[in-house]
Design a protein around this motif. Structure first.
Motif, PDB file in Angstrom:
ATOM      1  N   ASN A  32       9.759  33.608  49.359  1.00 32.06           N
ATOM      2  CA  ASN A  32      10.171  32.711  50.439  1.00 32.06           C
ATOM      3  C   ASN A  32       9.394  33.016  51.710  1.00 32.06           C
ATOM      4  OD1 ASN A  32      12.039  31.344  48.697  1.00 32.06           O
ATOM      5  ND2 ASN A  32      13.310  33.184  48.813  1.00 32.06           N
ATOM      6  N   THR A  33      10.079  33.399  52.787  1.00 29.62           N
ATOM      7  CA  THR A  33       9.343  33.688  54.013  1.00 29.62           C
ATOM      8  C   THR A  33       8.435  34.904  53.810  1.00 29.62           C
ATOM      9  OG1 THR A  33      11.048  32.740  55.428  1.00 29.62           O
ATOM     10  CG2 THR A  33       9.539  34.322  56.439  1.00 29.62           C
ATOM     11  N   MET A  34       7.175  34.750  54.221  1.00 29.02           N
ATOM     12  CA  MET A  34       6.196  35.841  54.142  1.00 29.02           C
ATOM     13  C   MET A  34       5.730  36.149  55.557  1.00 29.02           C
ATOM     14  SD  MET A  34       4.064  34.531  50.779  1.00 29.02           S
ATOM     15  CE  MET A  34       3.569  36.138  50.149  1.00 29.02           C
ATOM     16  N   SER A  35       5.642  37.417  55.873  1.00 29.60           N
ATOM     17  CA  SER A  35       5.387  37.823  57.257  1.00 29.60           C
ATOM     18  C   SER A  35       4.368  38.951  57.314  1.00 29.60           C
ATOM     19  CB  SER A  35       6.687  38.310  57.915  1.00 29.60           C
ATOM     20  OG  SER A  35       7.727  37.361  57.804  1.00 29.60           O
ATOM     21  N   TRP A  36       3.790  39.078  58.479  1.00 26.34           N
ATOM     22  CA  TRP A  36       2.967  40.241  58.815  1.00 26.34           C
ATOM     23  C   TRP A  36       3.610  40.953  60.003  1.00 26.34           C
ATOM     24  CZ3 TRP A  36      -0.850  42.144  55.944  1.00 26.34           C
ATOM     25  CH2 TRP A  36      -1.461  41.302  55.007  1.00 26.34           C
ATOM     26  N   VAL A  92      -1.282  49.591  62.120  1.00 26.77           N
ATOM     27  CA  VAL A  92      -1.154  49.387  60.685  1.00 26.77           C
ATOM     28  C   VAL A  92      -0.401  48.067  60.494  1.00 26.77           C
ATOM     29  CG1 VAL A  92      -0.238  50.251  58.503  1.00 26.77           C
ATOM     30  CG2 VAL A  92      -1.125  51.860  60.210  1.00 26.77           C
ATOM     31  N   TYR A  93      -0.970  47.194  59.700  1.00 30.81           N
ATOM     32  CA  TYR A  93      -0.378  45.886  59.456  1.00 30.81           C
ATOM     33  C   TYR A  93       0.299  45.885  58.084  1.00 30.81           C
ATOM     34  CZ  TYR A  93      -2.560  43.924  63.587  1.00 30.81           C
ATOM     35  OH  TYR A  93      -2.900  43.647  64.894  1.00 30.81           O
ATOM     36  N   TYR A  94       1.551  45.439  58.085  1.00 31.41           N
ATOM     37  CA  TYR A  94       2.356  45.445  56.876  1.00 31.41           C
ATOM     38  C   TYR A  94       2.739  44.024  56.474  1.00 31.41           C
ATOM     39  CZ  TYR A  94       3.117  50.417  57.852  1.00 31.41           C
ATOM     40  OH  TYR A  94       2.952  51.751  58.098  1.00 31.41           O
ATOM     41  N   CYS A  95       2.586  43.736  55.215  1.00 27.64           N
ATOM     42  CA  CYS A  95       3.067  42.483  54.651  1.00 27.64           C
ATOM     43  C   CYS A  95       4.550  42.635  54.320  1.00 27.64           C
ATOM     44  CB  CYS A  95       2.266  42.179  53.384  1.00 27.64           C
ATOM     45  SG  CYS A  95       2.771  40.717  52.482  1.00 27.64           S
ATOM     46  N   ASN A  96       5.311  41.595  54.550  1.00 24.80           N
ATOM     47  CA  ASN A  96       6.751  41.612  54.267  1.00 24.80           C
ATOM     48  C   ASN A  96       7.139  40.276  53.632  1.00 24.80           C
ATOM     49  OD1 ASN A  96       9.648  40.762  55.351  1.00 24.80           O
ATOM     50  ND2 ASN A  96       9.591  42.982  55.154  1.00 24.80           N
ATOM     51  N   VAL A  97       7.925  40.353  52.569  1.00 17.36           N
ATOM     52  CA  VAL A  97       8.255  39.126  51.834  1.00 17.36           C
ATOM     53  C   VAL A  97       9.737  39.082  51.499  1.00 17.36           C
ATOM     54  CG1 VAL A  97       7.798  37.758  49.777  1.00 17.36           C
ATOM     55  CG2 VAL A  97       5.953  39.067  50.827  1.00 17.36           C
ATOM     56  N   ASP A  98      10.354  37.961  51.766  1.00 13.92           N
ATOM     57  CA  ASP A  98      11.719  37.699  51.307  1.00 13.92           C
ATOM     58  C   ASP A  98      11.633  37.058  49.927  1.00 13.92           C
ATOM     59  OD1 ASP A  98      12.711  36.647  54.612  1.00 13.92           O
ATOM     60  OD2 ASP A  98      13.016  38.585  53.620  1.00 13.92           O
ATOM     61  N   VAL A  99      12.380  37.597  48.982  1.00 12.13           N
ATOM     62  CA  VAL A  99      12.317  37.073  47.621  1.00 12.13           C
ATOM     63  C   VAL A  99      13.696  36.678  47.144  1.00 12.13           C
ATOM     64  CG1 VAL A  99      10.317  38.520  47.122  1.00 12.13           C
ATOM     65  CG2 VAL A  99      12.587  39.292  46.454  1.00 12.13           C
TER      66      VAL A  99
END
Length: 120
Positions: A32-36, A92-99
């Motif tokens: 669903n929502t994908m973020s940095w 540091v850049y992190y990917c974050n994902v709601d699943v």
């Protein structure tokens, strides 16, 4: 389970550009929502940009007009195009994902992080 693989970080001079990618995988999961997010030394992690599955975007004020988030739902991949980079973008850049899944409760996952360093 869900795996997030990030790529694209590195060292760039101020004014330069980088493109980050985060590929999500996992059978029977909907991304669903994908973020940095980003975390600079001795600072809290903060949202840089997010994008819903339908394409609605949200940006932190600090990156508006310079960063563009996009996604490819067929590839389950989110991108962050970073232009006009400044030394203060170093983090540091992190990917974050709601699943979501018909078999599991809704969850949230983090990538391993990729370093972005902008030299002055």
């Amino acid at each position: 389970q869900v795996q997030l693989v990030e790529s694209g970080g590195g060292l760039v001079q101020a004014g330069g550009s980088l493109r980050l990618s985060c590929a999500a995988s996992g059978a029977a999961f909907r991304f669903n929502t994908m973020s940095w997010y980003r975390q600079a030394p001795e600072k809290q992690r903060e949202l840089a940009a997010s994008i819903t599955r339908g394409g609605t975007t949200n940006y932190a004020d600090a990156v508006k007009g310079r960063f563009t988030i996009s996604r490819d739902n067929d590839k389950n991949t989110v991108y962050l195009q970073m232009n006009s980079l400044k030394p203060e973008d170093t983090a540091v850049y992190y990917c974050n994902v709601d699943v979501s899944s018909p078999f599991y409760s809704p969850s949230n996952y983090w990538g391993q992080g990729t370093q972005v360093t902008v030299s002055s």
